[in-house]
Design a protein around this motif. Structure first.
Motif, PDB file in Angstrom:
ATOM      1  N   GLY A  47       2.395  -5.108  59.461  1.00  0.00           N
ATOM      2  CA  GLY A  47       1.965  -4.842  58.361  1.00  0.00           C
ATOM      3  C   GLY A  47       1.172  -5.740  57.359  1.00  0.00           C
ATOM      4  O   GLY A  47       1.752  -6.521  57.639  1.00  0.00           O
ATOM      5  N   MET A  48       1.600  -5.265  55.802  1.00  0.00           N
ATOM      6  CA  MET A  48       2.114  -5.792  54.156  1.00  0.00           C
ATOM      7  C   MET A  48       2.683  -5.451  53.022  1.00  0.00           C
ATOM      8  O   MET A  48       2.323  -4.118  53.501  1.00  0.00           O
ATOM      9  N   LEU A  49       3.373  -6.179  52.610  1.00  0.00           N
ATOM     10  CA  LEU A  49       4.494  -5.550  52.479  1.00  0.00           C
ATOM     11  C   LEU A  49       4.341  -6.283  51.159  1.00  0.00           C
ATOM     12  O   LEU A  49       4.369  -7.255  50.077  1.00  0.00           O
ATOM     13  N   THR A  50       3.916  -5.142  50.324  1.00  0.00           N
ATOM     14  CA  THR A  50       3.624  -5.575  48.170  1.00  0.00           C
ATOM     15  C   THR A  50       4.054  -5.241  47.689  1.00  0.00           C
ATOM     16  O   THR A  50       5.730  -4.697  48.060  1.00  0.00           O
ATOM     17  N   ASP A  51       4.534  -6.183  46.306  1.00  0.00           N
ATOM     18  CA  ASP A  51       5.981  -5.858  44.953  1.00  0.00           C
ATOM     19  C   ASP A  51       5.988  -4.792  44.501  1.00  0.00           C
ATOM     20  O   ASP A  51       6.803  -3.418  44.215  1.00  0.00           O
ATOM     21  N   ARG A  52       4.390  -4.041  44.506  1.00  0.00           N
ATOM     22  CA  ARG A  52       4.461  -1.902  44.801  1.00  0.00           C
ATOM     23  C   ARG A  52       5.351  -1.460  44.889  1.00  0.00           C
ATOM     24  O   ARG A  52       5.939  -0.042  45.059  1.00  0.00           O
ATOM     25  N   ASP A  53       5.091  -1.596  46.176  1.00  0.00           N
ATOM     26  CA  ASP A  53       5.606  -1.144  47.489  1.00  0.00           C
ATOM     27  C   ASP A  53       7.143  -0.896  47.235  1.00  0.00           C
ATOM     28  O   ASP A  53       7.665   0.044  47.180  1.00  0.00           O
ATOM     29  N   ILE A  54       8.003  -2.191  46.843  1.00  0.00           N
ATOM     30  CA  ILE A  54       8.778  -2.327  46.145  1.00  0.00           C
ATOM     31  C   ILE A  54       9.879  -1.330  45.536  1.00  0.00           C
ATOM     32  O   ILE A  54      10.630  -0.889  45.656  1.00  0.00           O
ATOM     33  N   VAL A  55       8.380  -2.037  44.439  1.00  0.00           N
ATOM     34  CA  VAL A  55       8.828  -0.268  43.539  1.00  0.00           C
ATOM     35  C   VAL A  55       9.186   0.866  43.769  1.00  0.00           C
ATOM     36  O   VAL A  55       9.812   1.498  43.529  1.00  0.00           O
ATOM     37  N   VAL A  56       7.321   1.102  44.432  1.00  0.00           N
ATOM     38  CA  VAL A  56       7.108   3.168  44.590  1.00  0.00           C
ATOM     39  C   VAL A  56       7.885   3.136  45.482  1.00  0.00           C
ATOM     40  O   VAL A  56       8.630   4.234  45.525  1.00  0.00           O
ATOM     41  N   LYS A  57       8.434   2.513  46.708  1.00  0.00           N
ATOM     42  CA  LYS A  57       9.075   3.160  47.823  1.00  0.00           C
ATOM     43  C   LYS A  57      10.464   3.236  47.669  1.00  0.00           C
ATOM     44  O   LYS A  57      10.765   3.627  48.826  1.00  0.00           O
ATOM     45  N   VAL A  58      10.936   1.883  47.234  1.00  0.00           N
ATOM     46  CA  VAL A  58      12.055   1.329  47.402  1.00  0.00           C
ATOM     47  C   VAL A  58      12.767   2.124  46.202  1.00  0.00           C
ATOM     48  O   VAL A  58      13.987   3.379  46.122  1.00  0.00           O
ATOM     49  N   LEU A  59      12.810   1.454  45.379  1.00  0.00           N
ATOM     50  CA  LEU A  59      13.361   1.616  44.249  1.00  0.00           C
ATOM     51  C   LEU A  59      12.778   3.044  43.572  1.00  0.00           C
ATOM     52  O   LEU A  59      14.089   3.386  42.734  1.00  0.00           O
ATOM     53  N   GLY A  60      11.635   2.664  43.769  1.00  0.00           N
ATOM     54  CA  GLY A  60      11.021   4.710  42.230  1.00  0.00           C
ATOM     55  C   GLY A  60      12.248   5.840  43.072  1.00  0.00           C
ATOM     56  O   GLY A  60      12.714   6.243  42.931  1.00  0.00           O
ATOM     57  N   GLN A  61      12.461   5.671  44.058  1.00  0.00           N
ATOM     58  CA  GLN A  61      12.966   6.942  45.570  1.00  0.00           C
ATOM     59  C   GLN A  61      15.022   6.421  45.558  1.00  0.00           C
ATOM     60  O   GLN A  61      14.984   6.735  46.115  1.00  0.00           O
ATOM     61  N   GLY A  62      15.121   5.556  44.543  1.00  0.00           N
ATOM     62  CA  GLY A  62      16.423   5.359  44.775  1.00  0.00           C
ATOM     63  C   GLY A  62      16.839   4.860  45.856  1.00  0.00           C
ATOM     64  O   GLY A  62      18.822   4.702  45.958  1.00  0.00           O
ATOM     65  N   LYS A  63      16.319   3.716  46.792  1.00  0.00           N
ATOM     66  CA  LYS A  63      16.767   3.629  48.012  1.00  0.00           C
ATOM     67  C   LYS A  63      17.621   2.469  47.367  1.00  0.00           C
ATOM     68  O   LYS A  63      17.116   1.481  46.626  1.00  0.00           O
ATOM     69  N   ASP A  64      18.335   1.882  48.414  1.00  0.00           N
ATOM     70  CA  ASP A  64      19.436   0.602  48.044  1.00  0.00           C
ATOM     71  C   ASP A  64      18.306  -0.686  48.902  1.00  0.00           C
ATOM     72  O   ASP A  64      18.118  -0.917  50.091  1.00  0.00           O
ATOM     73  N   PRO A  65      17.173  -1.579  48.116  1.00  0.00           N
ATOM     74  CA  PRO A  65      16.864  -2.644  48.935  1.00  0.00           C
ATOM     75  C   PRO A  65      17.221  -3.422  49.526  1.00  0.00           C
ATOM     76  O   PRO A  65      16.989  -4.419  50.931  1.00  0.00           O
ATOM     77  N   ALA A  66      18.808  -3.697  49.926  1.00  0.00           N
ATOM     78  CA  ALA A  66      19.394  -4.562  51.163  1.00  0.00           C
ATOM     79  C   ALA A  66      19.503  -3.674  51.644  1.00  0.00           C
ATOM     80  O   ALA A  66      20.383  -4.426  52.708  1.00  0.00           O
ATOM     81  N   GLU A  67      19.290  -2.367  52.311  1.00  0.00           N
ATOM     82  CA  GLU A  67      19.664  -1.680  53.055  1.00  0.00           C
ATOM     83  C   GLU A  67      18.481  -1.155  53.720  1.00  0.00           C
ATOM     84  O   GLU A  67      18.329  -0.645  54.839  1.00  0.00           O
ATOM     85  N   VAL A  68      17.322  -0.852  52.680  1.00  0.00           N
ATOM     86  CA  VAL A  68      15.260  -0.752  53.560  1.00  0.00           C
ATOM     87  C   VAL A  68      14.577  -2.454  54.530  1.00  0.00           C
ATOM     88  O   VAL A  68      14.894  -3.608  54.210  1.00  0.00           O
ATOM     89  N   LYS A  69      14.357  -1.932  55.153  1.00  0.00           N
ATOM     90  CA  LYS A  69      14.089  -2.450  56.433  1.00  0.00           C
ATOM     91  C   LYS A  69      11.975  -3.749  55.148  1.00  0.00           C
ATOM     92  O   LYS A  69      11.522  -2.081  55.522  1.00  0.00           O
TER      93      LYS A  69
END
Length: 137
Positions: A47-69
């Motif tokens: 797949g593709m990972l975008t900077d927007r994915d990181i913001v919306v699907k990880v940071l915006g949902q309160g997830k830890d980017p050091a834990e999400v694969k």
């Protein structure tokens, strides 16, 4: 005939599906890019990972980017283009799927990325305008 191979950015760097989103963000920063292909341990595109994915699907949902694969954010089959496909096919695929970046595949090997900016530099203005309208709609 202009092909994907003619206008793509070669030497694409993948983020491994098992690497964290934090590692992906650091890699994006180092490379000065807004998206990375997600590759599995078999070196196949997941797949593709975008900077927007990181913001919306990880940071915006309160997830830890050091834990999400990174692989956790790969959704379905990635939209790709063949290395020898025409510029018209690139336009059609980007428009149909409303994507700004297309991984370029030669057989089963990722060989590059065609971004909206690559298309804009390579093709006549009216075709680029149609693409922008289709993606933005």
């Amino acid at each position: 005939m202009t092909t994907a191979r003619d206008i793509m950015t070669p030497d694409v760097t993948c983020i491994g599906a098992q690497e964290t989103v934090l590692e992906a963000a650091k890699k994006m920063t180092e490379l000065g890019v807004g998206a990375l292909p997600i590759c599995g341990t078999d070196n196949k595109l997941k797949g593709m990972l975008t900077d927007r994915d990181i913001v919306v699907k990880v940071l915006g949902q309160g997830k830890d980017p050091a834990e999400v694969k990174a692989g956790d954010l790969a959704q379905g089959e990635a939209v790709t283009i063949g290395a020898d496909d025409s510029a018209e096919e690139i336009l059609r695929t980007m428009s149909e799927h409303k994507v700004r970046r297309l991984p370029v595949i030669d057989g089963h090997t990722l060989v590059g990325i065609v971004a909206q900016a690559d298309v804009a530099r390579a093709l006549p203005d009216p075709k680029v305008g149609d693409l922008l309208e289709a993606i933005s709609a």
